[in-house]
Design a protein around this motif. Structure first.
Motif, short mmCIF file in Angstrom:
data_model
loop_
_atom_site.label_atom_id
_atom_site.label_comp_id
_atom_site.label_asym_id
_atom_site.label_seq_id
_atom_site.Cartn_x
_atom_site.Cartn_y
_atom_site.Cartn_z
N GLY A 41 0.82 -1.22 0.00
CA GLY A 41 0.00 0.00 0.00
C GLY A 41 0.85 1.26 0.00
O GLY A 41 0.52 2.24 -0.69
N ILE A 42 1.93 1.26 0.76
CA ILE A 42 2.81 2.43 0.81
C ILE A 42 3.48 2.65 -0.54
O ILE A 42 3.57 3.78 -1.02
N ASN A 43 3.93 1.57 -1.17
CA ASN A 43 4.55 1.70 -2.49
C ASN A 43 3.56 2.27 -3.50
O ASN A 43 3.90 3.13 -4.31
N ASN A 44 2.33 1.80 -3.45
CA ASN A 44 1.29 2.29 -4.36
C ASN A 44 1.02 3.77 -4.11
O ASN A 44 0.93 4.56 -5.05
N LEU A 45 0.90 4.15 -2.85
CA LEU A 45 0.66 5.55 -2.51
C LEU A 45 1.82 6.43 -2.95
O LEU A 45 1.62 7.52 -3.48
N THR A 46 3.04 5.97 -2.76
CA THR A 46 4.22 6.72 -3.18
C THR A 46 4.22 6.95 -4.68
O THR A 46 4.52 8.04 -5.15
N GLN A 47 3.86 5.93 -5.44
CA GLN A 47 3.80 6.07 -6.89
C GLN A 47 2.72 7.06 -7.31
O GLN A 47 2.92 7.85 -8.24
N GLN A 48 1.59 7.04 -6.63
CA GLN A 48 0.52 7.98 -6.96
C GLN A 48 0.93 9.42 -6.64
O GLN A 48 0.66 10.33 -7.43
N ILE A 49 1.57 9.62 -5.50
CA ILE A 49 2.03 10.97 -5.13
C ILE A 49 3.08 11.46 -6.13
O ILE A 49 3.04 12.61 -6.58
N ASP A 50 4.01 10.59 -6.49
CA ASP A 50 5.04 10.95 -7.46
C ASP A 50 4.41 11.34 -8.80
O ASP A 50 4.78 12.36 -9.39
N ALA A 51 3.46 10.55 -9.27
CA ALA A 51 2.80 10.86 -10.55
C ALA A 51 2.04 12.18 -10.47
O ALA A 51 2.06 12.97 -11.42
N GLU A 52 1.39 12.44 -9.35
CA GLU A 52 0.63 13.68 -9.20
C GLU A 52 1.56 14.89 -9.18
O GLU A 52 1.28 15.90 -9.83
N LEU A 53 2.66 14.79 -8.45
CA LEU A 53 3.59 15.91 -8.39
C LEU A 53 4.25 16.17 -9.75
O LEU A 53 4.49 17.31 -10.12
N ARG A 54 4.52 15.11 -10.49
CA ARG A 54 5.13 15.29 -11.80
C ARG A 54 4.14 15.89 -12.81
O ARG A 54 4.54 16.55 -13.75
N SER A 55 2.86 15.65 -12.60
CA SER A 55 1.86 16.15 -13.55
C SER A 55 1.50 17.61 -13.29
O SER A 55 0.98 18.28 -14.16
N ARG A 56 1.77 18.09 -12.10
CA ARG A 56 1.43 19.49 -11.77
C ARG A 56 2.52 20.43 -12.22
O ARG A 56 3.70 20.10 -12.19
N GLN A 57 2.11 21.59 -12.59
CA GLN A 57 3.05 22.63 -12.97
C GLN A 57 3.23 23.56 -11.78
O GLN A 57 2.44 24.46 -11.56
N LEU A 58 4.24 23.29 -10.98
CA LEU A 58 4.56 24.16 -9.87
C LEU A 58 5.34 25.34 -10.42
O LEU A 58 6.28 25.17 -11.19
N ASN A 59 4.95 26.54 -10.07
CA ASN A 59 5.66 27.68 -10.63
C ASN A 59 6.01 28.68 -9.55
O ASN A 59 5.51 28.63 -8.45
N ASP A 60 6.87 29.54 -9.94
CA ASP A 60 7.26 30.62 -9.05
C ASP A 60 7.07 31.93 -9.80
O ASP A 60 7.96 32.77 -9.87
N SER A 61 5.88 32.09 -10.36
CA SER A 61 5.59 33.28 -11.16
C SER A 61 5.57 34.55 -10.31
O SER A 61 5.61 35.64 -10.84
N TYR A 62 5.49 34.41 -9.01
CA TYR A 62 5.52 35.57 -8.12
C TYR A 62 6.91 36.19 -8.06
O TYR A 62 7.09 37.30 -7.58
#
Length: 159
Positions: A41-62
């Motif tokens: 379960g932890i491995n699955n959760l880690t993979q989901q979090i990793d995929a979510e973070l990679r799919s988001r565009q974190l920016n520092d436009s400020y």
């Protein structure tokens, strides 16, 4: 034969270590089984979090280029505003820890008097980004770079 088995099972005398050995083995077995279930379960959760973070565009436009952070370099003729903007863009692409490490190295060079003009310009760009990201204490940036409204700026030798 049947009576002897029942008598054996009902008997309360004997070595107690056998009972604890069996109980300990049962506890260890259950722990291993639970660990295997939780690990999956932890491995699955880690993979989901990793995929979510990679799919988001974190920016520092400020974070924006602030020409006033480079005033000492403009005044000494070491840099134009266009050059400062280019250095700022490069510095803004750096990771926080890389900025902190570069500032530490640069400040050491300032203290030693071995900093070059180009290194000083890069250092001011890094300091500007560090100030806006709030990753270095303002007192340090004010003392060495005058960023943050300090009256006096540590003189950078550009020899």
């Amino acid at each position: 034969m049947r009576d002897s088995i029942f008598r054996y099972l009902r008997a309360e005398d004997g070595a107690i270590t056998v009972d604890y050995t069996v109980l300990s083995a049962a506890v260890v077995s259950m722990t291993i089984a639970a660990t295997a279930i939780v690990t999956g379960g932890i491995n699955n959760l880690t993979q989901q979090i990793d995929a979510e973070l990679r799919s988001r565009q974190l920016n520092d436009s400020y974070i924006a280029f602030d020409s006033s952070h480079f005033e000492p370099l403009y005044e000494s003729g070491l840099l134009t505003e266009e050059q400062a903007a280019e250095l700022f863009a490069i510095a803004n692409a750096a990771m926080n820890q890389d900025i902190i490490n570069a500032l530490q190295d640069g400040i050491q060079k300032i203290e030693d008097g071995t900093i070059t003009p180009h290194e000083a310009a890069e250092l001011f760009a890094l300091a500007s980004v560090a100030h806006q990201r709030n990753i270095v204490p303002d007192a340090v940036l004010e003392y060495y770079f005058g960023i943050g409204g300090a009256a006096g700026v540590q003189e950078v030798e550009t020899g």
